[in-house]
Scaffold this motif. Structure first.
Motif, PDB file in Angstrom:
ATOM      1  N   VAL A   1       0.855  -1.200   0.000  1.00  9.15           N
ATOM      2  CA  VAL A   1       0.000   0.000   0.000  1.00  9.15           C
ATOM      3  C   VAL A   1       0.888   1.246   0.000  1.00  9.15           C
ATOM      4  CG1 VAL A   1      -1.626   1.362   1.365  1.00  9.15           C
ATOM      5  CG2 VAL A   1      -2.010  -1.082   1.063  1.00  9.15           C
ATOM      6  N   GLY A   2       1.969   1.201   0.797  1.00 12.72           N
ATOM      7  CA  GLY A   2       2.927   2.305   0.791  1.00 12.72           C
ATOM      8  C   GLY A   2       3.579   2.481  -0.565  1.00 12.72           C
ATOM      9  N   VAL A   3       3.880   1.375  -1.236  1.00 16.59           N
ATOM     10  CA  VAL A   3       4.453   1.447  -2.582  1.00 16.59           C
ATOM     11  C   VAL A   3       3.455   2.084  -3.539  1.00 16.59           C
ATOM     12  CG1 VAL A   3       5.328   0.086  -4.515  1.00 16.59           C
ATOM     13  CG2 VAL A   3       5.931  -0.553  -2.183  1.00 16.59           C
ATOM     14  N   MET A   4       2.177   1.735  -3.376  1.00 20.47           N
ATOM     15  CA  MET A   4       1.127   2.305  -4.210  1.00 20.47           C
ATOM     16  C   MET A   4       1.077   3.833  -4.064  1.00 20.47           C
ATOM     17  SD  MET A   4      -2.972   1.511  -4.151  1.00 20.47           S
ATOM     18  CE  MET A   4      -2.666  -0.224  -3.934  1.00 20.47           C
ATOM     19  N   ILE A   5       1.306   4.309  -2.855  1.00 19.65           N
ATOM     20  CA  ILE A   5       1.346   5.755  -2.609  1.00 19.65           C
ATOM     21  C   ILE A   5       2.610   6.356  -3.202  1.00 19.65           C
ATOM     22  CG2 ILE A   5       1.469   7.525  -0.811  1.00 19.65           C
ATOM     23  CD1 ILE A   5      -0.093   5.559   1.008  1.00 19.65           C
ATOM     24  N   SER A   6       3.708   5.633  -3.078  1.00 23.19           N
ATOM     25  CA  SER A   6       5.014   6.172  -3.458  1.00 23.19           C
ATOM     26  C   SER A   6       5.128   6.449  -4.950  1.00 23.19           C
ATOM     27  CB  SER A   6       6.117   5.184  -3.038  1.00 23.19           C
ATOM     28  OG  SER A   6       7.386   5.667  -3.381  1.00 23.19           O
ATOM     29  N   MET A   7       4.620   5.559  -5.776  1.00 22.56           N
ATOM     30  CA  MET A   7       4.846   5.677  -7.214  1.00 22.56           C
ATOM     31  C   MET A   7       4.282   6.977  -7.804  1.00 22.56           C
ATOM     32  SD  MET A   7       6.800   3.323  -8.054  1.00 22.56           S
ATOM     33  CE  MET A   7       7.378   1.667  -7.685  1.00 22.56           C
ATOM     34  N   PRO A   8       2.988   7.292  -7.625  1.00 25.21           N
ATOM     35  CA  PRO A   8       2.502   8.563  -8.169  1.00 25.21           C
ATOM     36  C   PRO A   8       3.065   9.763  -7.429  1.00 25.21           C
ATOM     37  CG  PRO A   8       0.771   7.499  -6.898  1.00 25.21           C
ATOM     38  CD  PRO A   8       1.900   6.515  -6.999  1.00 25.21           C
ATOM     39  N   LEU A   9       3.301   9.622  -6.116  1.00 30.29           N
ATOM     40  CA  LEU A   9       3.836  10.732  -5.336  1.00 30.29           C
ATOM     41  C   LEU A   9       5.214  11.144  -5.843  1.00 30.29           C
ATOM     42  CD1 LEU A   9       3.859  12.656  -2.887  1.00 30.29           C
ATOM     43  CD2 LEU A   9       4.799  10.754  -1.536  1.00 30.29           C
ATOM     44  N   MET A  10       6.129  10.167  -5.944  1.00 31.99           N
ATOM     45  CA  MET A  10       7.474  10.497  -6.396  1.00 31.99           C
ATOM     46  C   MET A  10       7.505  10.772  -7.894  1.00 31.99           C
ATOM     47  SD  MET A  10       8.607  10.514  -3.456  1.00 31.99           S
ATOM     48  CE  MET A  10      10.218  11.171  -3.885  1.00 31.99           C
ATOM     49  N   GLY A  11       6.541  10.202  -8.641  1.00 34.27           N
ATOM     50  CA  GLY A  11       6.428  10.563 -10.052  1.00 34.27           C
ATOM     51  C   GLY A  11       6.063  12.026 -10.220  1.00 34.27           C
ATOM     52  N   PHE A  12       5.141  12.521  -9.382  1.00 29.20           N
ATOM     53  CA  PHE A  12       4.771  13.939  -9.423  1.00 29.20           C
ATOM     54  C   PHE A  12       5.955  14.817  -9.023  1.00 29.20           C
ATOM     55  CE2 PHE A  12       3.293  17.748  -7.194  1.00 29.20           C
ATOM     56  CZ  PHE A  12       2.529  18.343  -8.192  1.00 29.20           C
ATOM     57  N   VAL A  13       6.648  14.420  -7.949  1.00 31.45           N
ATOM     58  CA  VAL A  13       7.837  15.172  -7.518  1.00 31.45           C
ATOM     59  C   VAL A  13       8.880  15.190  -8.632  1.00 31.45           C
ATOM     60  CG1 VAL A  13       9.777  15.187  -5.892  1.00 31.45           C
ATOM     61  CG2 VAL A  13       7.461  14.707  -5.074  1.00 31.45           C
ATOM     62  N   SER A  14       9.045  14.061  -9.302  1.00 29.48           N
ATOM     63  CA  SER A  14      10.024  13.950 -10.379  1.00 29.48           C
ATOM     64  C   SER A  14       9.693  14.877 -11.542  1.00 29.48           C
ATOM     65  CB  SER A  14      10.069  12.493 -10.863  1.00 29.48           C
ATOM     66  OG  SER A  14      10.834  12.365 -12.023  1.00 29.48           O
ATOM     67  N   ASP A  15       8.428  14.948 -11.940  1.00 25.20           N
ATOM     68  CA  ASP A  15       8.037  15.818 -13.046  1.00 25.20           C
ATOM     69  C   ASP A  15       8.003  17.291 -12.643  1.00 25.20           C
ATOM     70  OD1 ASP A  15       7.791  13.891 -14.997  1.00 25.20           O
ATOM     71  OD2 ASP A  15       5.687  13.475 -14.555  1.00 25.20           O
ATOM     72  N   ARG A  16       7.629  17.546 -11.395  1.00 27.47           N
ATOM     73  CA  ARG A  16       7.458  18.940 -10.963  1.00 27.47           C
ATOM     74  C   ARG A  16       8.773  19.579 -10.533  1.00 27.47           C
ATOM     75  NH1 ARG A  16       7.276  23.369 -10.144  1.00 27.47           N
ATOM     76  NH2 ARG A  16       5.703  24.727  -9.206  1.00 27.47           N
ATOM     77  N   TRP A  17       9.575  18.867  -9.748  1.00 33.59           N
ATOM     78  CA  TRP A  17      10.802  19.449  -9.192  1.00 33.59           C
ATOM     79  C   TRP A  17      12.082  18.792  -9.687  1.00 33.59           C
ATOM     80  CZ3 TRP A  17       6.614  18.849  -5.609  1.00 33.59           C
ATOM     81  CH2 TRP A  17       6.017  20.060  -5.250  1.00 33.59           C
ATOM     82  N   GLY A  18      11.954  17.754 -10.495  1.00 33.59           N
ATOM     83  CA  GLY A  18      13.136  17.171 -11.108  1.00 33.59           C
ATOM     84  C   GLY A  18      13.449  15.767 -10.629  1.00 33.59           C
ATOM     85  N   ARG A  19      14.136  15.013 -11.496  1.00 32.47           N
ATOM     86  CA  ARG A  19      14.501  13.627 -11.182  1.00 32.47           C
ATOM     87  C   ARG A  19      15.478  13.577 -10.006  1.00 32.47           C
ATOM     88  NH1 ARG A  19      10.492  13.781 -14.818  1.00 32.47           N
ATOM     89  NH2 ARG A  19      11.106  13.438 -16.990  1.00 32.47           N
ATOM     90  N   ARG A  20      16.425  14.485  -9.993  1.00 31.63           N
ATOM     91  CA  ARG A  20      17.492  14.480  -8.990  1.00 31.63           C
ATOM     92  C   ARG A  20      16.942  14.626  -7.574  1.00 31.63           C
ATOM     93  NH1 ARG A  20      20.052  18.989  -7.063  1.00 31.63           N
ATOM     94  NH2 ARG A  20      22.102  18.705  -6.076  1.00 31.63           N
TER      95      ARG A  20
END
Length: 534
Positions: free
Chosen positions: A148-167
């Motif tokens: 369930v935590g992984v389910m939260i992590s994927m879109p959350l970090m995907g949004f962070v990655s697109d919005r603030w960068g991969r790094r």
């Protein structure tokens, strides 16, 4: 180029400018790319160990109810000679009045009560630590909560990655491993024990597991189209290596608190990534971070020994630059509405989501069930990881030779058939069971490798991190369900593998509806992604 592509969504802002130059030379697999790849592999390795260690930390343990007046220093979970006939090991038989020591089958009355103390075997997992014996649902709940935590992590970090960068996303996920170390401090019968462990398991997974997709997207955007398979191969190899390394650590340090400390304590090395890891050049240009893009291009040029002209620098500063064969990079800002701006994009999202669901459901389902196969638990887990590694190399070859589409079609098809066949192989045929299991595991590993590449090539740069993250989130529905499949096996033994096989066969059929992307340029906008069908 943009004038040749119809139906550009009204919600998308595209800056039509004439192509000026190409910086495809910046995407060669030079010294800079190799260094960045090396940095990206380390978080994947730790994430792989974090993502699956619950298989051992919440492993089933032999246990029976303890009868304190009858136990000795050498008591084991095996039913002792004095245990009343027909009495369940999960209940405590009641001693007759006045019986103290020297117990026999005649020392008990025909009655049992709820157990409050247990005799365990290995005492290496949280089952003995938190007295979870005969509570199988609580043990399997650990894996479900993690996913369930992984389910939260994927879109959350995907949004962070697109919005603030991969790094920034990679650094945040790497440091999130520290949360897992606090699980070793949980203890006691109250909220500081099992409930707190579950909460920390959820937080750890939510912060950490998005590293998979973010590192992959970064590696994918570092190189040209001829080297994209390297990204999937490296990702798969590091995941398999993480599983093998976890197996070695558990073998050497079986106690769950100790092996988890080995996994989580090195997390602070990711502070150094603030100075070592660079942002994706493609992300910088698409998001109009022109000054930073110029600085990065200059650094890449120096590291790789590539000539850098003044014209190229000016083109980057003026947002007139391309990556592939003098094709300009069109600018498209990410917005949540972008995900639903095209029926084609929604269709691809649905198909890709089923691929990811199936890959995660079958992959983790087989991995979890590997410890129930005949033979040594740790040995079977290691064989499972090795079969995954073999699948990664097969995928690397087939994705480039026969294409993305037919690699996935063949992988899902063979995996589905293997799982259906395994469901009806007798338990006595131990060798056949293991061979068929490993074949299915290898094929689903090929598919898991392929969907990372294929999905990333079907969706635009402007929403790639978020869309891949969204597919991964749907995949985690599968990984949430996977830890529960052993419970289904208690009801009807073939059911788990039949579910795995059916999911894989449906995924194979859906693959027929998608276009081939071999040797195609990465689409940067929704309009370019739609052009794949034209």
């Amino acid at each position: 180029m943009s004038s040749q592509i119809p139906n550009i969504p009204m919600s998308v802002t595209v800056k039509p400018v004439e192509p000026v130059t190409s910086i495809g030379s910046m995407a060669t697999f030079g010294r800079f790319q190799r260094w960045q790849y090396l940095l990206a592999t380390i978080p994947i390795l730790f994430t792989a160990m974090s993502n699956i260690n619950y298989v051992f930390s919440a492993a089933a343990e032999d246990a029976r109810c303890a009868v304190p007046a009858c136990e000795t220093a050498n008591s084991t979970p095996a039913l002792p000679p004095w245990w009343p006939a027909g009495e369940h090991r999960c209940s405590r038989p009641v001693l007759a009045s006045g019986v103290v020591g020297n117990c026999s089958v005649h020392s008990f009355i025909n009655q049992s009560v709820r157990c409050d103390k247990w005799v365990y075997g290995s005492n290496n997992s949280i089952v003995s630590e938190f007295d979870l014996a005969c509570q199988e649902w609580k043990r399997t709940l650990v894996g479900t909560v993690h996913n369930v935590g992984v389910m939260i992590s994927m879109p959350l970090m995907g949004f962070v990655s697109d919005r603030w960068g991969r790094r920034k996303s990679i650094i945040a996920s790497g440091l999130g491993l520290v949360v897992g170390a606090f699980k070793t401090l949980t203890a006691g019968p109250g909220w500081t024990g099992y409930p707190l462990y579950l909460l920390l398991e959820l937080l750890e997974a939510a912060l950490v597991t998005g590293t998979y997709t973010t590192c992959f997207v970064l590696m994918l955007e570092l190189v040209g189209k001829n080297k994209r398979i390297i990204s999937a191969l490296v990702l798969g190899i590091m995941i398999s290596s993480g599983e093998l390394l976890l197996t070695l650590i558990v073998w050497l340090v079986p106690y769950w608190r100790h092996f988890q400390l080995f996994l989580y304590c090195p997390a602070f090395i990711f502070l150094a990534y603030i100075f070592l890891l660079e942002e994706s050049l493609r992300w910088l240009i698409v998001n109009e971070k022109n000054d930073k893009a110029v600085m990065l291009v200059q650094k890449i040029s120096k590291w790789n020994g590539v000539a850098l002209s003044r014209k190229m620098i000016d083109a980057i500063r003026n947002s007139k630059v391309g990556f592939d064969a003098d094709k300009e990079v069109e600018k498209e800002k990410f917005h949540p509405k972008l995900l639903f701006s095209s029926a084609m994009l929604v269709k691809r999202l649905v198909v890709c989501s089923w691929w990811w669901f199936t890959a995660a459901f079958v992959y983790y389902g087989l991995l979890i069930n590997s410890v129930t196969l005949p033979g040594n638990k740790i040995g079977n887990f290691a064989l499972s990881a090795i079969s995954t590694l073999i699948g990664e190399f097969i995928a690397c070859f087939s994705l480039n030779k026969i294409g993305r589409k037919y690699t996935l079609l063949g992988g899902f098809l063979v995996c589905g058939i293997a799982c259906v066949v395994e469901a009806f192989v007798p338990k006595a045929a131990k060798t056949e069971l293991i061979v068929i299991f490993l074949l299915g595991k290898m094929c689903i590993s090929i598919c898991f490798n392929g969907i990372y590449v294929y999905t990333s090539e079907l969706v635009p740069t402007s929403a790639r991190g978020c869309l891949v993250g969204a597919c991964s989130m749907v995949a985690r529905v599968g990984s949430v369900l996977a830890p529960l499949t052993p419970l289904l096996g208690n009801w009807w033994h073939p059911l788990p593998t039949l579910l795995f096989g059916g999911s894989a066969l449906i995924a194979a059929l859906l693959t027929l509806s998608t276009p081939e992307t071999l040797q195609r340029d990465l689409p940067d906008t929704v309009a370019q992604a739609k052009a794949f069908h034209q």
